[in-house]
Each structure stands twice: as C-alpha cells, then as structure tokens.
Design a protein around this motif. Structure first.
Motif, PDB file in Angstrom:
ATOM      1  N   PRO A 113      19.081  -0.740   2.779  1.00 34.01           N
ATOM      2  CA  PRO A 113      18.775  -0.931   1.355  1.00 34.01           C
ATOM      3  C   PRO A 113      17.319  -0.616   1.015  1.00 34.01           C
ATOM      4  CG  PRO A 113      18.829  -3.042   2.494  1.00 34.01           C
ATOM      5  CD  PRO A 113      19.178  -1.983   3.514  1.00 34.01           C
ATOM      6  N   GLY A 114      17.054  -0.177  -0.221  1.00 32.88           N
ATOM      7  CA  GLY A 114      15.692   0.022  -0.711  1.00 32.88           C
ATOM      8  C   GLY A 114      15.099  -1.312  -1.162  1.00 32.88           C
ATOM      9  N   ASN A 115      13.796  -1.297  -1.591  1.00 34.69           N
ATOM     10  CA  ASN A 115      13.156  -2.560  -1.955  1.00 34.69           C
ATOM     11  C   ASN A 115      12.707  -2.637  -3.407  1.00 34.69           C
ATOM     12  OD1 ASN A 115      10.869  -0.988  -2.086  1.00 34.69           O
ATOM     13  ND2 ASN A 115       9.744  -2.047  -0.462  1.00 34.69           N
ATOM     14  N   GLY A 116      12.909  -1.561  -4.194  1.00 32.02           N
ATOM     15  CA  GLY A 116      12.595  -1.614  -5.616  1.00 32.02           C
ATOM     16  C   GLY A 116      11.127  -1.456  -5.976  1.00 32.02           C
ATOM     17  N   LEU A 117      10.250  -1.167  -5.004  1.00 28.03           N
ATOM     18  CA  LEU A 117       8.819  -1.014  -5.274  1.00 28.03           C
ATOM     19  C   LEU A 117       8.384   0.428  -5.025  1.00 28.03           C
ATOM     20  CD1 LEU A 117       7.508  -4.115  -3.250  1.00 28.03           C
ATOM     21  CD2 LEU A 117       7.839  -3.997  -5.725  1.00 28.03           C
ATOM     22  N   THR A 118       7.224   0.813  -5.605  1.00 26.67           N
ATOM     23  CA  THR A 118       6.638   2.099  -5.220  1.00 26.67           C
ATOM     24  C   THR A 118       6.053   1.966  -3.813  1.00 26.67           C
ATOM     25  OG1 THR A 118       4.408   1.616  -5.957  1.00 26.67           O
ATOM     26  CG2 THR A 118       5.932   2.506  -7.619  1.00 26.67           C
ATOM     27  N   LEU A 119       5.729   3.097  -3.212  1.00 24.75           N
ATOM     28  CA  LEU A 119       5.185   3.066  -1.859  1.00 24.75           C
ATOM     29  C   LEU A 119       3.830   2.366  -1.823  1.00 24.75           C
ATOM     30  CD1 LEU A 119       5.388   3.841   1.082  1.00 24.75           C
ATOM     31  CD2 LEU A 119       4.396   6.034   0.508  1.00 24.75           C
ATOM     32  N   GLY A 120       2.942   2.693  -2.779  1.00 22.13           N
ATOM     33  CA  GLY A 120       1.629   2.036  -2.812  1.00 22.13           C
ATOM     34  C   GLY A 120       1.772   0.529  -2.959  1.00 22.13           C
ATOM     35  N   GLU A 121       2.675   0.084  -3.860  1.00 22.84           N
ATOM     36  CA  GLU A 121       2.918  -1.361  -4.035  1.00 22.84           C
ATOM     37  C   GLU A 121       3.459  -1.976  -2.743  1.00 22.84           C
ATOM     38  OE1 GLU A 121       4.264  -1.368  -8.760  1.00 22.84           O
ATOM     39  OE2 GLU A 121       5.777  -1.146  -7.200  1.00 22.84           O
ATOM     40  N   THR A 122       4.365  -1.244  -2.094  1.00 20.58           N
ATOM     41  CA  THR A 122       4.956  -1.751  -0.844  1.00 20.58           C
ATOM     42  C   THR A 122       3.868  -2.056   0.170  1.00 20.58           C
ATOM     43  OG1 THR A 122       7.038  -0.575  -1.183  1.00 20.58           O
ATOM     44  CG2 THR A 122       6.495  -1.174   1.076  1.00 20.58           C
ATOM     45  N   ILE A 123       2.910  -1.127   0.332  1.00 22.02           N
ATOM     46  CA  ILE A 123       1.865  -1.316   1.350  1.00 22.02           C
ATOM     47  C   ILE A 123       0.883  -2.401   0.930  1.00 22.02           C
ATOM     48  CG2 ILE A 123      -0.096  -0.175   2.470  1.00 22.02           C
ATOM     49  CD1 ILE A 123       1.656   2.366   2.542  1.00 22.02           C
ATOM     50  N   ARG A 124       0.466  -2.390  -0.350  1.00 21.05           N
ATOM     51  CA  ARG A 124      -0.539  -3.372  -0.786  1.00 21.05           C
ATOM     52  C   ARG A 124       0.011  -4.797  -0.775  1.00 21.05           C
ATOM     53  NH1 ARG A 124      -1.783   1.217  -4.079  1.00 21.05           N
ATOM     54  NH2 ARG A 124      -3.850   2.006  -3.523  1.00 21.05           N
ATOM     55  N   THR A 125       1.334  -4.942  -0.938  1.00 19.56           N
ATOM     56  CA  THR A 125       1.922  -6.295  -0.992  1.00 19.56           C
ATOM     57  C   THR A 125       2.829  -6.559   0.212  1.00 19.56           C
ATOM     58  OG1 THR A 125       3.841  -5.561  -2.308  1.00 19.56           O
ATOM     59  CG2 THR A 125       1.869  -6.255  -3.526  1.00 19.56           C
ATOM     60  N   ILE A 126       2.585  -5.867   1.308  1.00 20.16           N
ATOM     61  CA  ILE A 126       3.515  -5.935   2.440  1.00 20.16           C
ATOM     62  C   ILE A 126       3.567  -7.329   3.076  1.00 20.16           C
ATOM     63  CG2 ILE A 126       1.950  -5.179   4.294  1.00 20.16           C
ATOM     64  CD1 ILE A 126       4.596  -3.180   4.810  1.00 20.16           C
ATOM     65  N   GLU A 127       2.526  -8.148   2.821  1.00 25.85           N
ATOM     66  CA  GLU A 127       2.550  -9.499   3.391  1.00 25.85           C
ATOM     67  C   GLU A 127       3.681 -10.333   2.812  1.00 25.85           C
ATOM     68  OE1 GLU A 127      -1.237 -11.409   3.931  1.00 25.85           O
ATOM     69  OE2 GLU A 127      -2.277  -9.503   3.681  1.00 25.85           O
ATOM     70  N   THR A 128       4.139  -9.994   1.592  1.00 25.26           N
ATOM     71  CA  THR A 128       5.115 -10.863   0.911  1.00 25.26           C
ATOM     72  C   THR A 128       6.412 -10.173   0.509  1.00 25.26           C
ATOM     73  OG1 THR A 128       3.994 -10.340  -1.167  1.00 25.26           O
ATOM     74  CG2 THR A 128       3.313 -12.360  -0.037  1.00 25.26           C
ATOM     75  N   ASN A 129       6.527  -8.850   0.677  1.00 30.79           N
ATOM     76  CA  ASN A 129       7.688  -8.179   0.062  1.00 30.79           C
ATOM     77  C   ASN A 129       8.848  -7.900   1.017  1.00 30.79           C
ATOM     78  OD1 ASN A 129       7.044  -5.785   1.465  1.00 30.79           O
ATOM     79  ND2 ASN A 129       5.748  -5.033  -0.195  1.00 30.79           N
ATOM     80  N   GLY A 130       8.737  -8.339   2.260  1.00 31.85           N
ATOM     81  CA  GLY A 130       9.875  -8.210   3.176  1.00 31.85           C
ATOM     82  C   GLY A 130      10.268  -6.776   3.484  1.00 31.85           C
ATOM     83  N   SER A 131       9.291  -5.871   3.589  1.00 26.57           N
ATOM     84  CA  SER A 131       9.607  -4.448   3.736  1.00 26.57           C
ATOM     85  C   SER A 131       9.030  -3.847   5.016  1.00 26.57           C
ATOM     86  CB  SER A 131       9.082  -3.657   2.538  1.00 26.57           C
ATOM     87  OG  SER A 131       9.742  -4.081   1.359  1.00 26.57           O
ATOM     88  N   TRP A 132       9.392  -2.592   5.185  1.00 26.27           N
ATOM     89  CA  TRP A 132       8.981  -1.791   6.335  1.00 26.27           C
ATOM     90  C   TRP A 132       8.650  -0.412   5.795  1.00 26.27           C
ATOM     91  CZ3 TRP A 132      11.492   2.712   7.849  1.00 26.27           C
ATOM     92  CH2 TRP A 132      11.273   3.166   9.150  1.00 26.27           C
ATOM     93  N   ALA A 133       7.588   0.204   6.287  1.00 23.35           N
ATOM     94  CA  ALA A 133       7.240   1.557   5.832  1.00 23.35           C
ATOM     95  C   ALA A 133       6.753   2.365   7.015  1.00 23.35           C
ATOM     96  CB  ALA A 133       6.147   1.504   4.763  1.00 23.35           C
ATOM     97  N   VAL A 134       7.021   3.655   6.970  1.00 22.99           N
ATOM     98  CA  VAL A 134       6.452   4.561   7.974  1.00 22.99           C
ATOM     99  C   VAL A 134       5.850   5.757   7.248  1.00 22.99           C
ATOM    100  CG1 VAL A 134       8.692   5.694   8.392  1.00 22.99           C
ATOM    101  CG2 VAL A 134       6.869   5.916  10.075  1.00 22.99           C
ATOM    102  N   LEU A 135       4.633   6.104   7.639  1.00 19.93           N
ATOM    103  CA  LEU A 135       3.955   7.301   7.153  1.00 19.93           C
ATOM    104  C   LEU A 135       4.033   8.326   8.285  1.00 19.93           C
ATOM    105  CD1 LEU A 135       0.758   5.631   5.625  1.00 19.93           C
ATOM    106  CD2 LEU A 135       3.058   5.799   4.671  1.00 19.93           C
ATOM    107  N   LYS A 136       4.701   9.444   8.009  1.00 23.10           N
ATOM    108  CA  LYS A 136       4.993  10.423   9.060  1.00 23.10           C
ATOM    109  C   LYS A 136       3.992  11.569   9.008  1.00 23.10           C
ATOM    110  CE  LYS A 136       9.891   9.494   8.230  1.00 23.10           C
ATOM    111  NZ  LYS A 136      11.174  10.089   7.821  1.00 23.10           N
ATOM    112  N   ASN A 137       3.676  12.092  10.187  1.00 25.13           N
ATOM    113  CA  ASN A 137       2.808  13.271  10.288  1.00 25.13           C
ATOM    114  C   ASN A 137       1.498  13.077   9.536  1.00 25.13           C
ATOM    115  OD1 ASN A 137       5.862  14.755  10.267  1.00 25.13           O
ATOM    116  ND2 ASN A 137       4.448  15.229  11.921  1.00 25.13           N
ATOM    117  N   VAL A 138       0.864  11.916   9.768  1.00 24.76           N
ATOM    118  CA  VAL A 138      -0.413  11.669   9.091  1.00 24.76           C
ATOM    119  C   VAL A 138      -1.505  12.591   9.599  1.00 24.76           C
ATOM    120  CG1 VAL A 138       0.193   9.278   8.577  1.00 24.76           C
ATOM    121  CG2 VAL A 138      -1.120   9.777  10.639  1.00 24.76           C
ATOM    122  N   GLU A 139      -1.242  13.306  10.708  1.00 27.82           N
ATOM    123  CA  GLU A 139      -2.244  14.259  11.211  1.00 27.82           C
ATOM    124  C   GLU A 139      -2.465  15.406  10.238  1.00 27.82           C
ATOM    125  OE1 GLU A 139       1.615  16.070  12.282  1.00 27.82           O
ATOM    126  OE2 GLU A 139       0.824  14.020  12.460  1.00 27.82           O
TER     127      GLU A 139
END
Length: 286
Positions: A75-101
């Motif tokens: 399932p998705g989490n209903g937030l933008t990616l920036g919001e997901t990362i900035r609020t990751i302490e409370t939003n119960g989510s997981w994110a991966v940034l791929k090929n950051v090189e």
C-alpha cells in the motif's frame, strides 16, 4: 580532501577493510564505517536530494509489512516523497532513493567508499563494475521482506538500529534454481518465506557506525528498531556476478526447451564455453 581543505577520514577503517578482505566474496561480515553524522546523510539533505531526483529513482510506501508481501499488494502512504522523509519518525513509512550516485556529491561519496575497497575486490573477483548507491529510510518497526539482490553489497547504518537476518547464498531450498533463473530474467527479488527458514539465517544487529557485507544473492530480510533508520547501500557487480547471471539465463533457455541444464560452479567467470553459448543463443534470439 574535502571542501574545507581537510583530509577526509577513511570511510572504512583498517580493521573493517581486513574483515571485508577475509569474507569477500562469499561470506557475510559485520564491518565498521566512519560516515555517521555526514552532512549528505541528514534527513533534510536526503529530503532535498529526493525532491530533485527523477520519479523513477524513488520508491516509498507503508513500512509495517509481512515478510512475504507481494509487490502488487504493497500500500501507498498518501504523502509526497519530501513529506515522507521529513516526517518519517511518525508516518510509518519506508523509502528508498535509488542510484543516488547520479547526483555529483553522492557520486563522489560512493567513489570514496568503494575506492578504499577496490584493491581488495580486484584481487578476488576482478574490477568493480557498475557501481551504484541506494539510501534506505524507514520508520520504527518497518520490515523489508525476504529477498535477494544481484549485486555485491555493503549496507552502512547511519542512523537508528536495524537487524538484518542473512542466509547463505546458494542454498537451493531457500532459492530453487528455477527461481534464480526467473530472477535473472527480470523476475522480482522478493522470495517465498517459510517460518522454518528462520533458523538458517544469522541475525546481525546494526547500530550507527556498523556495516554489513552481503554476498551476491544471499537471501535476507531487515527488521527496523524502535527509531528512524537511515542506511546507505553501496553496490557493485563483478565478472563473477555477471557470469552467474549469464549461466542462470542459459539454464532458463535450456529448461524452456526441455534440454538438460548445466551446473554453475563456485567460479562462474571461468565457465567460458557456456557463457559464450548463452551469448550466441541470445544474439540468435533462440
């Protein structure tokens, strides 16, 4: 040397490089690293990175998932990616940034980290090919399901705690040959989980400053601790990992034609005749 004229400390100290050299390429090994607190790896820096990355390079969803979840059921989490990362302490989510090189600053960090290990890798499996970096951010309690990866991988824990349970590569009960074949043909990396497998794995707890070397296609799953986790994964391919993929792909072609499949030995890069056969069959569209 960094922008302030200081010589940057080693990413992997001497004892980490020695532990890596003893384990590579076939054994998992816990290592240490020096990137905790790095300015490129704060939540705000990572949110800004995520917002300038192409959409195809970011993936995020809810974090508390069963070990065997199907990709299409996530399932998705209903937030933008920036919001997901900035609020990751409370939003119960997981994110991966791929090929950051592909971002210059993060590419330089990857080169610095892998440059310290390249001479050790070169001696065992030849030059590092196709270097990549991934950043994983997870809320407390998140689970990364049971899966395997096609690259040589070192995961560096930057913030928070996680436990990675790693299983031996090449155990056909965990990963049947036919599943390896479909994986190399583009199949999903998630694996079928059975509770009976758990005792075959080794659970390694990673705190900030810890890292783990995960061999190519060693099955593993990850359980996050009670705080936000940030991890950096640095990966590469080798002639050995490429050759293994070619040989599994050859077996898949043979199996489809009901022809006998071949054994894949511990040094697949030396199985030149079979690798050539695969390339010819692929070129002919057989």
């Amino acid at each position: 040397m960094n922008a302030h004229g200081h010589v940057a400390a080693a990413v992997f100290p001497d004892e980490a490089r020695a532990a890596f050299a003893a384990a590579y390429p076939d054994q998992a090994a816990k290592l240490g690293h020096g990137l905790v607190g790095h300015e490129l790896l704060t939540l705000e820096a990572l949110a800004e990175l995520a917002e300038r990355m192409p959409a195809a390079s970011v993936e995020y969803n809810l974090g508390a998932l069963p070990l065997g979840v199907r990709p299409e059921d996530t399932p998705g989490n209903g937030l933008t990616l920036g919001e997901t990362i900035r609020t990751i302490e409370t939003n119960g989510s997981w994110a991966v940034l791929k090929n950051v090189e592909s971002d210059a600053a993060y590419g330089a960090l990857l080169d610095r980290a892998l440059g310290e290990l390249a001479p050790l890798v070169d001696r065992r499996t030849g030059p590092m090919l196709h270097r990549e970096a991934f950043i994983f951010l997870s809320s407390p309690g998140s689970v990364t399901p049971f899966h395997m990866d096609p690259e040589h991988n070192i995961l560096l824990q930057i913030r928070g705690q996680k436990t990675m349970t790693v299983f031996p590569a090449g155990d056909e009960e965990l990963v049947p040959a036919i599943q390896s074949e479909s994986f190399h043909a583009g199949g999903h990396r998630n694996l079928d989980w059975r509770d009976a497998f758990r005792d075959r794995g080794t659970a390694v707890t990673l705190l900030p400053g810890d890292a783990i070397h995960v061999p190519v296609k060693a099955p593993h799953f990850v359980e996050n601790g009670s705080s936000v986790s940030v991890s950096l994964s640095v990966t590469w391919r080798s002639e050995r990992s490429v050759a293994e993929g070619e040989l599994h792909s050859l077996n898949a072609l043979l199996r489809r034609r009901r022809l006998p499949t071949g054994q894949i030995g511990p040094t697949p890069e030396t199985q030149g005749v079979r690798r050539l056969a695969y390339r010819i069959m692929r070129k002919l569209g057989v």
